[in-house]
Design a protein around this motif. Structure first.
Motif, PDB file in Angstrom:
ATOM      1  N   ARG A 169       0.748  -1.160   0.092  1.00 17.13           N
ATOM      2  CA  ARG A 169       0.329  -0.048   0.243  1.00 17.13           C
ATOM      3  C   ARG A 169       1.085   1.430  -0.326  1.00 17.13           C
ATOM      4  NH1 ARG A 169      -3.128  -3.788   3.547  1.00 17.13           N
ATOM      5  NH2 ARG A 169      -1.759  -2.620   5.351  1.00 17.13           N
ATOM      6  N   ASP A 170       2.595   0.713   0.143  1.00 17.39           N
ATOM      7  CA  ASP A 170       2.770   2.206   0.286  1.00 17.39           C
ATOM      8  C   ASP A 170       3.590   2.775  -0.448  1.00 17.39           C
ATOM      9  OD1 ASP A 170       2.776   3.488   3.139  1.00 17.39           O
ATOM     10  OD2 ASP A 170       4.377   1.872   3.860  1.00 17.39           O
ATOM     11  N   PHE A 171       3.479   1.547  -1.932  1.00 12.90           N
ATOM     12  CA  PHE A 171       3.487   2.170  -3.296  1.00 12.90           C
ATOM     13  C   PHE A 171       3.144   2.906  -3.793  1.00 12.90           C
ATOM     14  CE2 PHE A 171       4.732   0.481  -8.043  1.00 12.90           C
ATOM     15  CZ  PHE A 171       5.927   1.094  -7.293  1.00 12.90           C
ATOM     16  N   ARG A 172       1.748   3.523  -3.572  1.00 12.08           N
ATOM     17  CA  ARG A 172       0.614   3.747  -3.892  1.00 12.08           C
ATOM     18  C   ARG A 172       1.326   5.102  -4.587  1.00 12.08           C
ATOM     19  NH1 ARG A 172      -4.426   6.401  -3.022  1.00 12.08           N
ATOM     20  NH2 ARG A 172      -5.494   6.260  -5.243  1.00 12.08           N
ATOM     21  N   PRO A 173       1.761   6.046  -4.274  1.00 13.21           N
ATOM     22  CA  PRO A 173       2.011   7.461  -4.149  1.00 13.21           C
ATOM     23  C   PRO A 173       2.984   6.841  -5.503  1.00 13.21           C
ATOM     24  CG  PRO A 173       2.766   7.166  -2.099  1.00 13.21           C
ATOM     25  CD  PRO A 173       2.302   5.566  -2.319  1.00 13.21           C
ATOM     26  N   VAL A 174       3.943   5.925  -5.581  1.00 17.27           N
ATOM     27  CA  VAL A 174       4.496   5.968  -7.064  1.00 17.27           C
ATOM     28  C   VAL A 174       4.370   5.410  -7.789  1.00 17.27           C
ATOM     29  CG1 VAL A 174       6.564   4.690  -7.412  1.00 17.27           C
ATOM     30  CG2 VAL A 174       6.751   4.974  -4.686  1.00 17.27           C
ATOM     31  N   LEU A 175       3.003   4.996  -8.074  1.00 12.33           N
ATOM     32  CA  LEU A 175       2.110   4.499  -9.155  1.00 12.33           C
ATOM     33  C   LEU A 175       1.585   5.901  -9.353  1.00 12.33           C
ATOM     34  CD1 LEU A 175       0.054   1.312  -8.169  1.00 12.33           C
ATOM     35  CD2 LEU A 175       2.091   1.590 -10.112  1.00 12.33           C
ATOM     36  N   VAL A 176       0.753   6.688  -8.739  1.00 10.99           N
ATOM     37  CA  VAL A 176       0.055   7.848  -8.416  1.00 10.99           C
ATOM     38  C   VAL A 176       1.226   8.789  -8.978  1.00 10.99           C
ATOM     39  CG1 VAL A 176      -1.111   9.471  -8.414  1.00 10.99           C
ATOM     40  CG2 VAL A 176      -2.079   7.735  -7.239  1.00 10.99           C
ATOM     41  N   MET A 177       2.314   8.670  -8.652  1.00  9.06           N
ATOM     42  CA  MET A 177       3.755   9.890  -9.955  1.00  9.06           C
ATOM     43  C   MET A 177       3.798   9.357 -11.103  1.00  9.06           C
ATOM     44  SD  MET A 177       2.496  12.347  -7.816  1.00  9.06           S
ATOM     45  CE  MET A 177       3.727  13.346  -8.828  1.00  9.06           C
ATOM     46  N   LEU A 178       3.907   8.172 -11.250  1.00 12.26           N
ATOM     47  CA  LEU A 178       4.717   7.243 -12.377  1.00 12.26           C
ATOM     48  C   LEU A 178       3.410   7.639 -13.548  1.00 12.26           C
ATOM     49  CD1 LEU A 178       6.398   6.068 -13.996  1.00 12.26           C
ATOM     50  CD2 LEU A 178       5.435   3.374 -13.316  1.00 12.26           C
ATOM     51  N   GLN A 179       1.981   7.053 -12.898  1.00 12.38           N
ATOM     52  CA  GLN A 179       0.132   7.863 -14.200  1.00 12.38           C
ATOM     53  C   GLN A 179       0.623   9.365 -14.364  1.00 12.38           C
ATOM     54  OE1 GLN A 179      -3.453   6.703 -12.187  1.00 12.38           O
ATOM     55  NE2 GLN A 179      -3.822   8.880 -12.908  1.00 12.38           N
ATOM     56  N   THR A 180       0.472  10.333 -13.218  1.00 10.60           N
ATOM     57  CA  THR A 180       0.764  11.644 -13.618  1.00 10.60           C
ATOM     58  C   THR A 180       2.264  12.101 -14.588  1.00 10.60           C
ATOM     59  OG1 THR A 180       0.040  11.687 -12.154  1.00 10.60           O
ATOM     60  CG2 THR A 180       1.013  14.081 -13.122  1.00 10.60           C
ATOM     61  N   TRP A 181       3.341  11.201 -14.320  1.00 13.48           N
ATOM     62  CA  TRP A 181       3.923  11.366 -15.367  1.00 13.48           C
ATOM     63  C   TRP A 181       4.358  11.425 -16.980  1.00 13.48           C
ATOM     64  CZ3 TRP A 181       8.394   7.448 -16.425  1.00 13.48           C
ATOM     65  CH2 TRP A 181       9.497   8.301 -17.690  1.00 13.48           C
ATOM     66  N   GLY A 182       3.641  10.095 -17.034  1.00 14.23           N
ATOM     67  CA  GLY A 182       3.081   9.049 -17.978  1.00 14.23           C
ATOM     68  C   GLY A 182       1.708  10.317 -19.071  1.00 14.23           C
ATOM     69  N   ASN A 183       1.050  11.077 -18.457  1.00 17.31           N
ATOM     70  CA  ASN A 183       0.242  11.769 -18.967  1.00 17.31           C
ATOM     71  C   ASN A 183       0.335  12.654 -18.704  1.00 17.31           C
ATOM     72  OD1 ASN A 183      -2.394   9.518 -18.367  1.00 17.31           O
ATOM     73  ND2 ASN A 183      -2.970  11.108 -16.792  1.00 17.31           N
ATOM     74  N   THR A 184       1.875  12.820 -18.301  1.00 15.71           N
ATOM     75  CA  THR A 184       2.912  14.731 -18.939  1.00 15.71           C
ATOM     76  C   THR A 184       3.074  14.717 -19.982  1.00 15.71           C
ATOM     77  OG1 THR A 184       2.458  15.136 -16.684  1.00 15.71           O
ATOM     78  CG2 THR A 184       3.597  16.662 -18.300  1.00 15.71           C
ATOM     79  N   HIS A 185       3.987  13.745 -20.105  1.00 19.97           N
ATOM     80  CA  HIS A 185       4.806  13.425 -21.272  1.00 19.97           C
ATOM     81  C   HIS A 185       4.831  12.178 -22.062  1.00 19.97           C
ATOM     82  CE1 HIS A 185       7.664  16.402 -19.062  1.00 19.97           C
ATOM     83  NE2 HIS A 185       7.162  15.011 -18.075  1.00 19.97           N
ATOM     84  N   PHE A 186       3.453  10.984 -22.308  1.00 18.51           N
ATOM     85  CA  PHE A 186       3.645   9.741 -23.570  1.00 18.51           C
ATOM     86  C   PHE A 186       2.397  10.041 -23.145  1.00 18.51           C
ATOM     87  CE2 PHE A 186       7.747   9.529 -20.608  1.00 18.51           C
ATOM     88  CZ  PHE A 186       8.548   9.490 -21.079  1.00 18.51           C
ATOM     89  N   ALA A 187       2.185  10.671 -23.346  1.00 20.25           N
ATOM     90  CA  ALA A 187      -0.238  10.427 -23.736  1.00 20.25           C
ATOM     91  C   ALA A 187      -0.261  11.792 -25.176  1.00 20.25           C
ATOM     92  CB  ALA A 187      -0.795  10.574 -22.380  1.00 20.25           C
ATOM     93  N   PRO A 188      -0.534  11.572 -25.722  1.00 20.90           N
ATOM     94  CA  PRO A 188      -0.502  12.476 -26.998  1.00 20.90           C
ATOM     95  C   PRO A 188      -1.559  12.518 -27.088  1.00 20.90           C
ATOM     96  CG  PRO A 188       0.959  10.826 -28.147  1.00 20.90           C
ATOM     97  CD  PRO A 188       1.351  10.297 -26.781  1.00 20.90           C
ATOM     98  N   GLU A 189      -2.448  11.691 -27.216  1.00 24.16           N
ATOM     99  CA  GLU A 189      -4.134  11.102 -27.792  1.00 24.16           C
ATOM    100  C   GLU A 189      -5.206  11.450 -26.425  1.00 24.16           C
ATOM    101  OE1 GLU A 189      -2.606   7.878 -24.654  1.00 24.16           O
ATOM    102  OE2 GLU A 189      -1.880   8.878 -26.881  1.00 24.16           O
ATOM    103  N   GLY A 190      -4.459  12.347 -25.112  1.00 22.08           N
ATOM    104  CA  GLY A 190      -4.673  13.027 -24.007  1.00 22.08           C
ATOM    105  C   GLY A 190      -4.530  11.219 -23.362  1.00 22.08           C
TER     106      GLY A 190
END
Length: 166
Positions: free
Chosen positions: A87-108
């Motif tokens: 459960r302590d890994f959740r912030p890492v996943l949320v930040m990886l999701q945010t980073w991926g959305n910001t830099h690698f999601a040209p479709e949105g």
């Protein structure tokens, strides 16, 4: 192909990667946070080969991120639940999701984090609990900790800042 183990390295990033650095492991944890618990659920969600899924689940249990629980005796069936460490890994996943959305999601953005009380989209950031500043502020840098080896102390020694002429 056997991968190198980072388990004995003193670097906390290397040790963390030793436990979750294989992409299937991170996706299994993602699915566990989304409520999946059973082998067939992970298999269906990920489209992963059963032998690979079995290895990844076993490794996540051994790393203390998931707990294996029997839910059927005949036939023997198990489910997997996040542990406190998992459960302590959740912030890492949320930040990886945010980073991926910001830099690698040209479709949105295909997946976002929301506040379930309001339905509003969250804007995740990592902050320092003492100052409240975002950890991306230039004031922050990595430094050797109390258990650092001499090699680590050299690696993180402050570097002289070059002055530039104006």
């Amino acid at each position: 192909m056997r991968r190198t183990s980072f388990r004995s390295m003193t670097c906390p990033i290397a040790r963390g990667l030793d436990r979750v650095g294989e992409w299937w492991s991170i996706l299994i944890l993602r699915d566990a946070f989304n409520g999946l618990t059973r082998f067939d659920q992970f298999e269906d969600s990920l489209g992963i080969a059963p032998n690979m899924l079995a290895r990844r689940l076993k490794a996540l249990v051994a790393a203390g991120l998931l707990e294996k629980r029997r839910y059927s005796i005949h036939p023997p069936r198990f489910e997997y639940a996040l542990t406190e460490r998992g459960r302590d890994f959740r912030p890492v996943l949320v930040m990886l999701q945010t980073w991926g959305n910001t830099h690698f999601a040209p479709e949105g953005r295909s997946v976002i984090t929301i506040d379930s009380r309001t339905g509003r989209e969250a804007r995740p950031v990592v902050i320092d609990a003492e100052s409240g500043l975002p950890i991306t502020d230039p004031a922050f840098r990595s430094a050797p900790g109390p258990a650092a080896s001499e090699r680590t102390r050299r690696r993180y020694a402050p570097r002289a800042v070059k002055e530039t002429a104006i």
